[in-house]
Scaffold this motif. Structure first.
Motif, PDB file in Angstrom:
ATOM      1  N   PHE A 375      49.172  25.409  29.269  1.00 20.92           N
ATOM      2  CA  PHE A 375      48.662  26.401  28.380  1.00 20.92           C
ATOM      3  C   PHE A 375      48.564  25.640  26.984  1.00 20.92           C
ATOM      4  N   LYS A 376      47.671  26.217  26.041  1.00 19.46           N
ATOM      5  CA  LYS A 376      47.419  25.663  24.707  1.00 19.46           C
ATOM      6  C   LYS A 376      47.241  27.146  24.007  1.00 19.46           C
ATOM      7  N   ILE A 377      47.653  27.054  22.757  1.00 19.08           N
ATOM      8  CA  ILE A 377      47.544  28.139  21.761  1.00 19.08           C
ATOM      9  C   ILE A 377      47.099  27.630  20.411  1.00 19.08           C
ATOM     10  N   LYS A 378      45.784  28.134  20.118  1.00 21.23           N
ATOM     11  CA  LYS A 378      45.067  27.711  18.987  1.00 21.23           C
ATOM     12  C   LYS A 378      45.064  28.815  17.987  1.00 21.23           C
ATOM     13  N   ARG A 379      44.900  28.583  16.673  1.00 19.17           N
ATOM     14  CA  ARG A 379      44.351  29.704  15.561  1.00 19.17           C
ATOM     15  C   ARG A 379      42.949  29.405  15.250  1.00 19.17           C
ATOM     16  N   ILE A 380      41.912  30.214  15.495  1.00 11.54           N
ATOM     17  CA  ILE A 380      40.487  29.840  15.093  1.00 11.54           C
ATOM     18  C   ILE A 380      40.160  30.767  14.030  1.00 11.54           C
ATOM     19  N   ALA A 381      39.477  29.987  13.165  1.00  8.81           N
ATOM     20  CA  ALA A 381      38.877  30.593  11.906  1.00  8.81           C
ATOM     21  C   ALA A 381      37.329  30.338  11.989  1.00  8.81           C
ATOM     22  N   VAL A 382      36.668  31.477  11.655  1.00  8.86           N
ATOM     23  CA  VAL A 382      35.291  31.404  11.968  1.00  8.86           C
ATOM     24  C   VAL A 382      34.587  31.879  10.563  1.00  8.86           C
ATOM     25  N   LYS A 383      33.696  31.253   9.764  1.00 12.10           N
ATOM     26  CA  LYS A 383      33.015  31.596   8.859  1.00 12.10           C
ATOM     27  C   LYS A 383      32.157  33.031   8.735  1.00 12.10           C
ATOM     28  N   PRO A 384      32.044  33.581   7.696  1.00 18.46           N
ATOM     29  CA  PRO A 384      31.198  34.833   7.830  1.00 18.46           C
ATOM     30  C   PRO A 384      29.705  34.435   8.339  1.00 18.46           C
ATOM     31  N   GLY A 385      29.247  35.136   9.142  1.00 17.79           N
ATOM     32  CA  GLY A 385      28.026  34.954   9.739  1.00 17.79           C
ATOM     33  C   GLY A 385      27.816  34.117  10.769  1.00 17.79           C
ATOM     34  N   ALA A 386      28.927  33.134  11.103  1.00 20.15           N
ATOM     35  CA  ALA A 386      28.932  32.124  12.008  1.00 20.15           C
ATOM     36  C   ALA A 386      29.036  32.602  13.429  1.00 20.15           C
ATOM     37  N   SER A 387      28.778  31.473  14.244  1.00 18.14           N
ATOM     38  CA  SER A 387      28.919  31.895  15.623  1.00 18.14           C
ATOM     39  C   SER A 387      29.183  30.487  16.616  1.00 18.14           C
ATOM     40  N   LEU A 388      30.095  30.655  17.465  1.00 16.71           N
ATOM     41  CA  LEU A 388      30.339  29.653  18.396  1.00 16.71           C
ATOM     42  C   LEU A 388      29.160  29.720  19.392  1.00 16.71           C
ATOM     43  N   SER A 389      29.002  28.692  20.099  1.00 13.77           N
ATOM     44  CA  SER A 389      28.030  28.597  21.209  1.00 13.77           C
ATOM     45  C   SER A 389      28.390  29.469  22.166  1.00 13.77           C
ATOM     46  N   LEU A 390      27.391  29.855  23.068  1.00 11.38           N
ATOM     47  CA  LEU A 390      27.410  30.623  24.383  1.00 11.38           C
ATOM     48  C   LEU A 390      27.954  29.853  25.192  1.00 11.38           C
ATOM     49  N   GLN A 391      28.944  29.638  25.894  1.00 16.63           N
ATOM     50  CA  GLN A 391      29.474  28.772  26.660  1.00 16.63           C
ATOM     51  C   GLN A 391      30.415  29.294  27.704  1.00 16.63           C
ATOM     52  N   MET A 392      30.708  28.318  28.689  1.00 20.96           N
ATOM     53  CA  MET A 392      31.883  28.841  29.783  1.00 20.96           C
ATOM     54  C   MET A 392      32.767  27.512  29.861  1.00 20.96           C
TER      55      MET A 392
END
Length: 469
Positions: A375-392
């Motif tokens: 297992f791994k635990i992360k805190r993710i912060a995304v800027k307004p209007g930003a988007s991660l890639s479509l991924q798998m």
């Protein structure tokens, strides 16, 4: 037209654990709280009359650089390398770019990781260099040595070519301490700063005369590029160019070389000892980066930390650099040897040579909070209007819990909206994407579970930042 060319690359291994491959030395904040890259950009604007610089950097650093300079009134252009090939290929490509801007342009080549506080004196040296460059010289900026430093290359100066400049008699590799002491006593040697000024046409002529194969390769690379907004991405063929410095490729062979011995303060911030020397010290020679410290009966000790209180007792000439995932303690006299730590981390396959616990991405950041097998635990912060890639992912599932902000999540065939205290589960193999649809930062906790949790277990299908191959 004087065009600043900022060379921004190199991992800065002697400044580990703050400088790492994914977040290198130009992004370090020293002195007034601004990064070295920002300080170089502002200095370049000051001495060039606000001419927009060209930044030559690794394509992986483009978004970091763009975010770092977002508040600057004059935005740079970017030449993005697929891999590092030293200064000669970078300068050759930059000269070809400069020729497209102005065939008579002078180039002011500045590494992004130098610290110069006395901008007026530097401005004066640049004006002298520009005059010489317009007369056909390839000009180097030398630094008058104040100590027998063994970490720099030296330049032996000859007769004067102007009131301010002298002929370069020879280049000397990093000498031992005895030889460096002799150079200091003789008075006709300066440190090689790695800063240059020359006309774009003149440096291309020098490449033609002394390294035509490299120039031909650079032209072929250049002809395969095209502008895309503020950047040009160099093709993979760039990495086949010779890995060589501008000194070896051209400067040590050319005849029309002049050096200006600079009177301005200068540091290449090459090791932690140099960082300490760039910061005002207390009465006992102790320095720190405006962090919480308790110092008792200690002298000449430098402390660098962001989060933890650091207390020291009875230390002399010690470096302490604390980051969330790594701690360096070393004698100041051994600061050049920090690169050996990085080498050992690489040999062991340890990620600490490359990334911090908090990692910057084009869309924001992620911070690894805890990690163990399975297992791994992360805190993710995304800027307004930003988007991660479509991924798998092949080997892990993910559970997202929104802490604050508004998220739009593609999860397989579904598209859902999430707010604080809401969550979704993403099985391994599901295509997914996270987008911040709010006006403030989106923060969420990600829990990964699986047999393999490496960052390379990402298959991207779509990406607004051009990371799909």
């Amino acid at each position: 037209m004087l065009i600043p060319i900022i060379l921004s690359g190199g991992a800065g291994t002697r400044l580990w654990p703050v400088s790492r491959e994914a977040y290198p030395k130009p992004f370090m904040r020293i002195g007034d709280g601004k990064s070295l890259l920002t300080q170089t950009h502002e200095r370049a604007l000051a001495v060039s009359g606000n001419t927009a610089p060209l930044i030559v950097t690794n394509r992986d650093y483009y978004f970091l650089s763009r975010d770092e300079l977002a508040e600057q009134s004059v935005k740079p252009s970017y030449l993005l390398e697929p891999g590092g090939r030293n200064t000669a290929p970078a300068i050759a490509l930059a000269a070809l770019w400069a020729m497209e801007q102005d065939k008579d342009a002078c180039m002011l080549v500045l590494p992004a990781d130098h610290l110069i506080k006395d901008t007026p004196s530097f401005y004066t040296a640049v004006r002298h260099a520009e005059n010489l460059a317009n007369d056909g010289f390839l000009v180097l900026f030398g630094i008058k040595p104040n100590a027998p430093e063994t970490g720099f290359g030296y330049i032996e100066m000859g007769d004067k070519v102007s009131v301010e400049a002298q002929v370069v008699k020879r280049f000397v590799e990093k000498p031992d301490s005895v030889t460096a002491g002799k150079y200091l006593a003789q008075g006709n040697y300066v440190w090689n700063s790695g800063m240059f000024c020359f006309k774009a046409s003149a440096i291309l002529d020098a490449f033609e005369a002394y390294n035509p194969k490299l120039l031909e390769g650079a032209r072929q690379v250049w002809n395969s590029t095209k502008a895309d907004g503020d950047k040009r991405e160099l093709p993979a063929s760039f990495t086949s160019l010779e890995n060589i410095s501008i000194d070896y490729a051209v400067m040590e062979k050319a005849k029309n070389i002049a050096v200006i011995p600079g009177d301005f303060d200068w540091s290449d911030i090459g090791a932690w000892k140099a960082v300490a020397e760039a910061i005002p010290a207390d009465a006992n020679g102790n320095t720190n980066n405006n962090c919480q410290t308790i110092v008792i009966d200690s002298r000449n000790t430098h402390i660098e930390t962001k989060e933890r209180l650091v207390a020291v007792i009875g230390l002399d000439n010690i470096l302490i650099v604390d980051t969330p995932d790594a701690l360096l303690v070393a004698d100041k006299s051994r600061s050049q040897d920090v690169r050996e730590v990085v080498s050992r981390l690489k040999e062991a396959g340890h990620d600490a040579h490359k990334i911090h616990r908090t990692v910057a991405r084009p869309w924001g950041t992620y911070t690894v909070l805890q990690e163990a097998p399975g297992f791994k635990i992360k805190r993710i912060a995304v800027k307004p209007g930003a988007s991660l890639s479509l991924q798998m992912h092949h080997h892990r599932s993910e559970h997202w819990v929104v802490v604050s902000g508004k998220a739009e999540v593609v999860n397989g065939e579904q598209t859902i909206k999430l707010e604080a205290n809401q969550s979704t589960y993403i099985p391994a193999g599901n295509k997914h994407r996270l987008t911040n649809v709010g006006e403030t930062e989106l923060a969420l906790i990600e829990v990964q579970c699986g047999s393999y949790l490496g960052e390379d277990d990402i298959v991207r299908f779509e990406d607004i930042y051009g990371r799909v191959k």
